[in-house]
Design a protein around this motif. Structure first.
Motif, PDB file in Angstrom:
ATOM      1  N   PHE A 126      91.074 -20.144 -24.412  1.00 35.96           N
ATOM      2  CA  PHE A 126      92.429 -19.498 -24.316  1.00 35.96           C
ATOM      3  C   PHE A 126      91.844 -17.896 -24.732  1.00 35.96           C
ATOM      4  CE2 PHE A 126      91.557 -19.885 -28.993  1.00 35.96           C
ATOM      5  CZ  PHE A 126      92.145 -18.783 -29.606  1.00 35.96           C
ATOM      6  N   ILE A 127      92.885 -17.056 -24.339  1.00 37.05           N
ATOM      7  CA  ILE A 127      92.668 -15.642 -24.594  1.00 37.05           C
ATOM      8  C   ILE A 127      93.972 -15.284 -25.529  1.00 37.05           C
ATOM      9  CG2 ILE A 127      91.331 -14.940 -22.520  1.00 37.05           C
ATOM     10  CD1 ILE A 127      94.059 -13.942 -21.233  1.00 37.05           C
ATOM     11  N   LEU A 128      93.595 -14.063 -26.398  1.00 39.51           N
ATOM     12  CA  LEU A 128      94.619 -13.611 -27.133  1.00 39.51           C
ATOM     13  C   LEU A 128      94.505 -12.052 -27.411  1.00 39.51           C
ATOM     14  CD1 LEU A 128      97.039 -14.264 -29.194  1.00 39.51           C
ATOM     15  CD2 LEU A 128      95.274 -14.861 -30.945  1.00 39.51           C
ATOM     16  N   PRO A 129      95.037 -11.419 -26.587  1.00 37.38           N
ATOM     17  CA  PRO A 129      94.653 -10.000 -26.456  1.00 37.38           C
ATOM     18  C   PRO A 129      95.998  -9.472 -27.533  1.00 37.38           C
ATOM     19  CG  PRO A 129      95.856 -10.361 -24.666  1.00 37.38           C
ATOM     20  CD  PRO A 129      95.348 -11.434 -25.309  1.00 37.38           C
ATOM     21  N   HIS A 130      95.744  -8.096 -27.978  1.00 36.07           N
ATOM     22  CA  HIS A 130      97.019  -7.499 -29.006  1.00 36.07           C
ATOM     23  C   HIS A 130      96.815  -6.230 -28.650  1.00 36.07           C
ATOM     24  CE1 HIS A 130      93.397  -7.182 -31.802  1.00 36.07           C
ATOM     25  NE2 HIS A 130      94.040  -6.123 -32.129  1.00 36.07           N
ATOM     26  N   PHE A 131      97.919  -5.444 -29.415  1.00 36.17           N
ATOM     27  CA  PHE A 131      98.094  -4.051 -29.340  1.00 36.17           C
ATOM     28  C   PHE A 131      98.919  -3.911 -30.573  1.00 36.17           C
ATOM     29  CE2 PHE A 131      99.882   0.136 -28.468  1.00 36.17           C
ATOM     30  CZ  PHE A 131      98.590   0.736 -27.974  1.00 36.17           C
ATOM     31  N   ASN A 132      98.305  -3.176 -31.651  1.00 36.43           N
ATOM     32  CA  ASN A 132      99.010  -3.191 -32.801  1.00 36.43           C
ATOM     33  C   ASN A 132      98.832  -1.564 -33.350  1.00 36.43           C
ATOM     34  OD1 ASN A 132      99.229  -5.714 -32.879  1.00 36.43           O
ATOM     35  ND2 ASN A 132      97.445  -6.091 -34.493  1.00 36.43           N
ATOM     36  N   LEU A 133      99.936  -1.498 -34.347  1.00 33.17           N
ATOM     37  CA  LEU A 133     100.051  -0.173 -35.083  1.00 33.17           C
ATOM     38  C   LEU A 133      99.804  -0.472 -36.403  1.00 33.17           C
ATOM     39  CD1 LEU A 133     101.019   2.840 -35.232  1.00 33.17           C
ATOM     40  CD2 LEU A 133     103.077   2.132 -35.692  1.00 33.17           C
ATOM     41  N   GLY A 134      98.905   0.144 -37.163  1.00 38.81           N
ATOM     42  CA  GLY A 134      98.524  -0.311 -38.564  1.00 38.81           C
ATOM     43  C   GLY A 134      98.427   0.984 -39.553  1.00 38.81           C
ATOM     44  N   TYR A 135      98.516   0.811 -40.778  1.00 44.05           N
ATOM     45  CA  TYR A 135      98.663   1.848 -41.922  1.00 44.05           C
ATOM     46  C   TYR A 135      97.710   1.487 -43.007  1.00 44.05           C
ATOM     47  CZ  TYR A 135     100.579   5.143 -45.124  1.00 44.05           C
ATOM     48  OH  TYR A 135     100.743   6.187 -46.067  1.00 44.05           O
ATOM     49  N   HIS A 136      96.657   2.332 -43.384  1.00 45.05           N
ATOM     50  CA  HIS A 136      95.701   2.326 -44.435  1.00 45.05           C
ATOM     51  C   HIS A 136      96.396   2.591 -45.531  1.00 45.05           C
ATOM     52  CE1 HIS A 136      92.452   1.770 -41.870  1.00 45.05           C
ATOM     53  NE2 HIS A 136      92.697   2.889 -41.256  1.00 45.05           N
ATOM     54  N   PHE A 137      96.246   1.727 -46.554  1.00 42.68           N
ATOM     55  CA  PHE A 137      96.196   1.999 -48.157  1.00 42.68           C
ATOM     56  C   PHE A 137      95.145   2.176 -48.561  1.00 42.68           C
ATOM     57  CE2 PHE A 137     100.234  -0.294 -46.336  1.00 42.68           C
ATOM     58  CZ  PHE A 137     101.238   0.201 -47.191  1.00 42.68           C
ATOM     59  N   LYS A 138      95.043   2.327 -50.070  1.00 43.97           N
ATOM     60  CA  LYS A 138      93.947   2.604 -50.870  1.00 43.97           C
ATOM     61  C   LYS A 138      92.933   1.447 -50.640  1.00 43.97           C
ATOM     62  CE  LYS A 138      91.918   3.838 -55.286  1.00 43.97           C
ATOM     63  NZ  LYS A 138      92.259   4.152 -56.839  1.00 43.97           N
ATOM     64  N   ASN A 139      93.222   0.427 -50.829  1.00 47.85           N
ATOM     65  CA  ASN A 139      92.238  -0.723 -50.916  1.00 47.85           C
ATOM     66  C   ASN A 139      92.362  -1.677 -49.629  1.00 47.85           C
ATOM     67  OD1 ASN A 139      90.733   0.078 -52.912  1.00 47.85           O
ATOM     68  ND2 ASN A 139      92.388  -0.602 -54.457  1.00 47.85           N
ATOM     69  N   PHE A 140      93.406  -1.615 -48.713  1.00 39.60           N
ATOM     70  CA  PHE A 140      93.672  -2.544 -47.732  1.00 39.60           C
ATOM     71  C   PHE A 140      94.504  -1.961 -46.619  1.00 39.60           C
ATOM     72  CE2 PHE A 140      97.211  -2.990 -50.385  1.00 39.60           C
ATOM     73  CZ  PHE A 140      98.408  -3.122 -49.605  1.00 39.60           C
ATOM     74  N   SER A 141      94.606  -2.410 -45.543  1.00 43.67           N
ATOM     75  CA  SER A 141      95.418  -2.028 -44.509  1.00 43.67           C
ATOM     76  C   SER A 141      96.448  -2.950 -43.960  1.00 43.67           C
ATOM     77  CB  SER A 141      94.640  -1.355 -43.320  1.00 43.67           C
ATOM     78  OG  SER A 141      94.027  -2.134 -42.775  1.00 43.67           O
ATOM     79  N   ILE A 142      97.434  -2.689 -43.333  1.00 42.05           N
ATOM     80  CA  ILE A 142      98.395  -3.901 -42.623  1.00 42.05           C
ATOM     81  C   ILE A 142      98.615  -3.164 -41.326  1.00 42.05           C
ATOM     82  CG2 ILE A 142      99.500  -4.517 -44.858  1.00 42.05           C
ATOM     83  CD1 ILE A 142     101.873  -2.828 -43.964  1.00 42.05           C
ATOM     84  N   ASN A 143      98.898  -4.296 -40.310  1.00 42.33           N
ATOM     85  CA  ASN A 143      99.039  -3.727 -39.087  1.00 42.33           C
ATOM     86  C   ASN A 143     100.182  -5.076 -38.356  1.00 42.33           C
ATOM     87  OD1 ASN A 143      97.432  -5.854 -37.685  1.00 42.33           O
ATOM     88  ND2 ASN A 143      95.587  -4.435 -38.651  1.00 42.33           N
ATOM     89  N   SER A 144     100.569  -4.689 -37.200  1.00 42.47           N
ATOM     90  CA  SER A 144     101.588  -5.575 -36.554  1.00 42.47           C
ATOM     91  C   SER A 144     101.547  -4.866 -35.227  1.00 42.47           C
ATOM     92  CB  SER A 144     102.943  -5.563 -37.428  1.00 42.47           C
ATOM     93  OG  SER A 144     103.904  -6.551 -36.612  1.00 42.47           O
ATOM     94  N   GLY A 145     102.150  -5.728 -34.241  1.00 41.74           N
ATOM     95  CA  GLY A 145     102.409  -5.328 -33.031  1.00 41.74           C
ATOM     96  C   GLY A 145     102.449  -6.653 -32.032  1.00 41.74           C
ATOM     97  N   TRP A 146     102.255  -6.221 -30.722  1.00 40.88           N
ATOM     98  CA  TRP A 146     102.377  -7.327 -29.466  1.00 40.88           C
ATOM     99  C   TRP A 146     101.106  -8.113 -29.305  1.00 40.88           C
ATOM    100  CZ3 TRP A 146      99.104  -7.218 -25.477  1.00 40.88           C
ATOM    101  CH2 TRP A 146      99.286  -8.206 -24.614  1.00 40.88           C
TER     102      TRP A 146
END
Length: 508
Positions: A126-146
């Protein structure tokens, strides 16, 4: 061969050449990050024409960072829906670009293999491409998208979905692999970059027995599953630690059961550091082999007692439980293991028993296996391919221990998986210091995908060679034979892959 060429072009990551240092080996820092992500996959109609619920798919990844680019490995498992026991393994590659100091774009690609739980996974690729927008916090980051998933080798699972992820920076330090087995007095490191606090890790190979209970287990209720697997532990401080645990069934039920857990615990020492008591709690995914684990999400509370048998080696006995939150599936657990502790990459220690440091070689190998005429329980015999991750730790210059996990990705056996451990012997360098030869024998649990492995125990000897491309990167090829105890699988195989090799400073 077209399939092998396609896979190798995906597996080969970007690498840097490092210059040779004199005297004490140079400490090199590799930037990287760990990631946990989740996506809800829309499942196709089942054979009865009923719409299956979405499969909650969660992944654990580790990626190496090279400026804006990254590459690494990841394992996914089902945790919601009705496909408990659905697992995959794959490789990642991607690119990150800052928009502001905190906001970034992340586009990437995951290629892997796996399946299970009666899902229409085809060969497993299988293949699983993604395109996300992320945000850096002090000790971690979060991201989400298609993202988009497609089990393209005859599978019916495909579609678009939103993904969510959290990332934690996780760098590591190492020396070039050529320094493996070189030994120094601790005083030699006083004026070097190794003069810092060591990091504590452990590796355990274990056997577990699960006594099956639960209202929906049918003929499996009351049976005992025999599991083999390994556990990796990383200490946050003297007492608190995190762990990753992977097990597969080799006896007791139809082959195919597997579980993966991520968790933490507390370590209490007594008897002059010769006896340890560990309390652990993990969450993860499990199922397969005819076990009904609902969506696959499982809880794992456990307590272990360890007794020192050699300086860095302990015998471990554990007792606990493994259950789904609604107790549709729950078991008591009883296990036995051998654990190896490693104080690494630093010399500032209050433990006066350490007076030397030795560099130990570590290999991380991604490869593609090709089984010829892999016997099936029902379908016609055909070749099977699988993607495989192997980790080797050197015991000395020529002997190593190995752990391997593999998942089918071509050949109409998408639910097939392996979890193996063993030993290997490797030669010194030949042909202008470019090539090493090796032989190894590994064995353990395997099953699923209609492959005839009986209750799951296989043995897998092989011969091969590594060809050096850079200080950290090798091409790898081998051939061998795989045989199932109690099943009809009896096949020759070949594999091709990439080996990333480094060395770590171990206190002794």
């Amino acid at each position: 061969m077209k399939k092998l060429f396609f896979i190798l072009t995906i597996l080969i990551p970007s690498q840097y050449l490092f210059s040779q240092s004199e005297g004490i080996p140079k400490k090199i820092t590799q930037k990287g990050f760990a990631k946990i992500d989740f996506l809800s996959i829309d499942m196709p109609l089942n054979p009865l024409g009923i719409d299956d619920p979405n499969m909650g798919f969660t992944g654990i990844h580790y990626n190496l960072s090279f400026k804006d680019w990254y590459t690494g490995i990841g394992i996914y498992g089902a945790i919601t829906g009705n496909k408990g026991g659905f697992f995959t393994l794959g490789v990642n590659a991607g690119y990150k670009k800052l928009i502001t100091n905190k906001l970034y774009l992340d586009t990437g690609f995951h290629f892997g293999g796996g399946g299970g739980a009666g899902a229409p996974d085809g060969g497993g690729a299988f293949i699983l491409p993604h395109f996300n927008l992320g945000y850096h916090f002090k000790n971690f980051s979060i991201n989400s998208g298609w993202s988009y998933v497609n089990f393209f080798d005859g599978g019916a699972i495909k579609g678009h979905q939103i993904n969510f992820g959290i990332e934690i920076p996780l760098n590591f330090e190492y020396a070039e692999n050529k320094f493996g087995e070189k030994q120094y007095n601790l005083s030699d490191f006083k004026n070097s970059t190794w003069n810092n606090n060591p990091q504590r890790n452990s590796l355990m190979v274990h056997f577990n027995n699960l006594k099956i209970k639960g209202n929906t287990q049918g003929i499996n209720n009351g049976k005992t599953i025999k599991l083999a697997g390994f556990e990796l532990t990383s200490y946050l401080n003297k007492n608190w630690f995190t762990f990753l645990k992977v097990d597969g069934a080799y006896d007791g039920i139809r082959a195919g059961y597997m579980d993966v857990f991520l968790g933490g615990g507390y370590h209490y020492t007594l008897n002059n550091n010769k006896t340890n008591i560990l309390a652990k709690f993990g969450v993860g995914a499990g199922g397969g082999g005819g076990i009904d684990s609902n969506g696959g999400f499982l809880l794992y509370p456990d307590i272990s007692i360890e007794q020192q048998i050699f300086k860095d080696m302990y015998l471990s006995v554990n007792k606990g439980y493994l259950l789904s939150p609604n107790k549709v599936f729950y078991t008591s657990t009883l296990g036995l293991g051998i654990k190896y502790y490693l104080e690494k990459n630093g010399i500032k220690t209050f433990n006066k028993t350490f007076n030397e440091g030795k560099f130990k070689g570590l290999d991380i190998i991604i490869k593609q296996d090709w089984y010829f005429n892999a016997k099936r329980m029902e379908n016609p015999t055909e070749d099977m391919h699988q993607i495989s991750l192997q980790i080797n730790l050197d015991l000395n210059r020529n002997l190593y221990v190995a752990g391997q996990t593999s998942f089918a990705n071509f050949g109409n056996a998408g639910a097939y998986a392996e979890g193996l451990v063993g030993f290997g012997i490797k030669s010194n360098l030949f042909f202008n210091n470019s090539t090493k030869f090796f032989t190894q024998i590994i064995g353990g649990a395997a099953g699923g995908g209609n492959i005839s492995t009986g209750q799951g125990l296989i043995i897998k000897p092989s011969l091969g060679f590594d060809y050096q491309l850079s200080n950290t990167l090798n091409l790898r090829a081998s051939g061998g034979y795989v045989k199932a105890k109690g099943g009809d699988l009896s096949s020759t195989f070949i594999n091709f892959g990439i080996k990333y090799n480094i060395s770590l400073l171990k206190l002794k």
